[in-house]
Design a protein around this motif. Structure first.
Motif, PDB file in Angstrom:
ATOM      1  N   UNK A 134      -1.728  -5.980  -4.685  1.00 11.98           N
ATOM      2  CA  UNK A 134      -2.271  -7.085  -3.875  1.00 11.98           C
ATOM      3  C   UNK A 134      -1.175  -8.110  -3.579  1.00 11.98           C
ATOM      4  N   UNK A 135      -0.385  -8.430  -4.594  1.00 17.37           N
ATOM      5  CA  UNK A 135       0.715  -9.386  -4.420  1.00 17.37           C
ATOM      6  C   UNK A 135       1.775  -8.819  -3.475  1.00 17.37           C
ATOM      7  N   UNK A 149      11.295   5.334   3.221  1.00 20.15           N
ATOM      8  CA  UNK A 149      11.280   5.926   1.875  1.00 20.15           C
ATOM      9  C   UNK A 149      11.275   4.804   0.827  1.00 20.15           C
ATOM     10  N   UNK A 150      12.042   3.759   1.099  1.00 25.91           N
ATOM     11  CA  UNK A 150      12.118   2.641   0.160  1.00 25.91           C
ATOM     12  C   UNK A 150      10.800   1.853   0.113  1.00 25.91           C
ATOM     13  N   UNK A 151      10.150   1.732   1.270  1.00 34.80           N
ATOM     14  CA  UNK A 151       8.834   1.079   1.303  1.00 34.80           C
ATOM     15  C   UNK A 151       7.859   1.839   0.398  1.00 34.80           C
ATOM     16  N   UNK A 152       7.902   3.177   0.450  1.00 38.53           N
ATOM     17  CA  UNK A 152       7.007   3.972  -0.384  1.00 38.53           C
ATOM     18  C   UNK A 152       7.335   3.789  -1.871  1.00 38.53           C
ATOM     19  N   UNK A 153       8.635   3.715  -2.178  1.00 40.83           N
ATOM     20  CA  UNK A 153       9.053   3.475  -3.576  1.00 40.83           C
ATOM     21  C   UNK A 153       8.476   2.147  -4.079  1.00 40.83           C
ATOM     22  N   UNK A 154       8.556   1.129  -3.205  1.00 40.73           N
ATOM     23  CA  UNK A 154       8.056  -0.196  -3.600  1.00 40.73           C
ATOM     24  C   UNK A 154       6.534  -0.187  -3.756  1.00 40.73           C
ATOM     25  N   UNK A 155       5.857   0.510  -2.837  1.00 38.54           N
ATOM     26  CA  UNK A 155       4.393   0.596  -2.935  1.00 38.54           C
ATOM     27  C   UNK A 155       3.993   1.306  -4.226  1.00 38.54           C
ATOM     28  N   UNK A 168       1.373  -6.623  -1.089  1.00 38.84           N
ATOM     29  CA  UNK A 168       0.826  -6.601   0.275  1.00 38.84           C
ATOM     30  C   UNK A 168       0.910  -7.988   0.915  1.00 38.84           C
ATOM     31  N   UNK A 169       0.598  -9.011   0.124  1.00 38.40           N
ATOM     32  CA  UNK A 169       0.645 -10.396   0.618  1.00 38.40           C
ATOM     33  C   UNK A 169       2.082 -10.762   1.008  1.00 38.40           C
ATOM     34  N   UNK A 170       3.026 -10.493   0.107  1.00 35.93           N
ATOM     35  CA  UNK A 170       4.438 -10.809   0.367  1.00 35.93           C
ATOM     36  C   UNK A 170       4.972  -9.998   1.551  1.00 35.93           C
ATOM     37  N   UNK A 171       4.551  -8.730   1.633  1.00 33.70           N
ATOM     38  CA  UNK A 171       4.983  -7.860   2.734  1.00 33.70           C
ATOM     39  C   UNK A 171       4.652  -8.508   4.087  1.00 33.70           C
ATOM     40  N   UNK A 172       3.436  -8.989   4.243  1.00 38.37           N
ATOM     41  CA  UNK A 172       3.036  -9.592   5.523  1.00 38.37           C
ATOM     42  C   UNK A 172       3.743 -10.920   5.769  1.00 38.37           C
ATOM     43  N   UNK A 173       3.925 -11.700   4.721  1.00 45.84           N
ATOM     44  CA  UNK A 173       4.632 -12.983   4.888  1.00 45.84           C
ATOM     45  C   UNK A 173       6.045 -12.733   5.405  1.00 45.84           C
ATOM     46  N   UNK A 174       6.724 -11.728   4.839  1.00 42.00           N
ATOM     47  CA  UNK A 174       8.101 -11.417   5.255  1.00 42.00           C
ATOM     48  C   UNK A 174       8.138 -10.797   6.639  1.00 42.00           C
ATOM     49  N   UNK A 175       7.203  -9.879   6.892  1.00 41.04           N
ATOM     50  CA  UNK A 175       7.195  -9.191   8.191  1.00 41.04           C
ATOM     51  C   UNK A 175       7.036 -10.178   9.351  1.00 41.04           C
TER      52      UNK A 175
END
Ligand SMILES: [Zn+2]
Length: 382
Positions: free
Chosen positions: A358-359, A342-348, A361-368
């Protein structure tokens, strides 16, 4: 949408991604949205109050499961699923097509409908598009789905085309059979992974004029690139002013990719199922709680997570509950995982509203990728 209780308003677009509000008789849904799955009228181990506290705005019920147990008669006695399960916010029911394909035995599809044996007791059932709509009218969800045939993967073109044409004829019958004005009916785009069939499917449904559109037949074992292509083709045809729902998607990264490509609604058993097997989603990737290195770890699951579980419990305690199979393990793990989604959707949504997807999405993959480097020896369960 024509029905006055339903309205989809686009608030912002960032590339192909969209943020909007879907109004329903049981309250608004802010999109993009994740719908926790309550297969048997329960999001496993969580109460409706938990779900409200987490911020869930809509949950999903499975028509196939609810039809078999407890059956439409008991739900009718309670005037619908909302009262039966004590959830007063929006509900979506699927049509059961996918479960007949994935769970039921001895299924036989004919022009008229689907014959199958229950996966529970082997009893024989026959569902038609008209009957599926009638069951969903009884369940009384705010959003209901057309009955469709879900072809397996891979499938040859001839089969996919035949199946798609049948699904389109069933969609027309569903539309004609649906009478409740306080329910939105969504069509389901099929066509396996053949671009021309996907396009044809979306165009034909559009002509029938549904309240929203789902993209079905995804995440059935196909390579990710094929899934993205099917989404992109469907979204090219689907109208911008109506909601789009990718059925059964998915892992956090799949949701990010689908939002990026213009999908508004999601459901998946992943957060609750993974919770029960001890995989916890975090901002730095999935964490497998049984790992010995967490045995004395006093930190929360995710220091960036504000959920009830992360505010009060340590990894060491959660690992202990999981290893000793304490019932609380399932509840706390599910709470955190649903909160994560639910929080991921809030952030999206926030990223789309502020034009910085775009930013994000980039940070999401770097952290994941962080935990994969740290945890590569144990994380085989996803
Ligand atoms: Zn948490």
């Amino acid at each position: 949408m024509e029905k006055h209780s339903f309205e989809f308003k686009l608030q912002a677009q960032d590339g192909k991604a969209r943020a909007g509000i879907l109004k329903t008789p049981h309250g608004p849904i802010h999109t993009p949205v994740f719908m926790p799955v309550g297969t048997l009228a329960s999001v496993k181990s969580l109460t409706p109050e938990d779900l409200e506290e987490i911020g869930a705005e809509i949950i999903l019920g499975n028509t196939y499961h609810l039809y078999l147990r407890p059956g439409p008669d008991l739900i009718a006695q309670f005037q619908g699923l909302h009262r039966f399960m004590h959830w007063n916010k929006p509900i979506l029911t699927d049509s059961g097509g996918y479960q007949i394909y994935s769970l039921a035995h001895h299924r036989k599809i004919s022009e008229e409908g689907a014959t199958f044996r229950s996966h529970i007791d082997g009893s024989l059932h026959f569902l038609t598009p008209e009957k599926v709509i009638s069951i969903q009218e009884t369940i009384g969800a705010d959003i209901i789905m057309c009955f469709d045939e879900c072809p397996p993967y891979p499938v040859d073109y001839k089969y996919a085309e035949k199946s798609l044409d049948l699904t389109l004829r069933w969609a027309r019958r569903c539309k004609e059979a649906h009478h409740r004005k306080d329910q939105a009916l969504f069509g389901i785009v099929q066509g396996s992974f053949f671009p021309d069939l996907r396009r044809r499917s979306a165009e034909a449904l559009l002509e029938m004029d549904f309240d929203g559109y789902a993209i079905g037949g995804l995440s059935v074992g196909e390579p990710k690139e094929m899934m993205w292509e099917a989404i992109e083709i469907s979204n090219e045809v689907l109208p911008p002013h109506q909601p789009r729902y990718a059925m059964g998607i998915g892992l956090p990264e799949d949701i990010v990719e689908c939002v990026w490509r213009g999908v508004d609604m999601f459901d998946c058993v992943v957060p609750t199922r993974h919770a029960r097997t001890g995989t916890l989603f975090t901002s730095f990737g999935p964490l497998v709680i049984r790992h010995a290195k967490y045995a004395k770890d006093e930190r929360p699951i995710d220091e960036n997570c504000q959920c009830y579980v992360c505010r009060h419990y340590s990894r060491a305690y959660l690992r202990h509950l999981f290893m000793t199979k304490e019932l609380l393990a399932y509840r706390l793990n599910s709470y955190h995982n649903i909160y994560y989604f639910i929080n991921l959707m809030r952030q999206l949504r926030e990223a789309i509203l502020t034009g910085c997807l775009a930013q994000f999405r980039k940070t999401f993959y770097e952290r994941q990728n962080q935990i994969k480097e740290e945890n590569h020896d144990v994380d085989e369960s996803i």
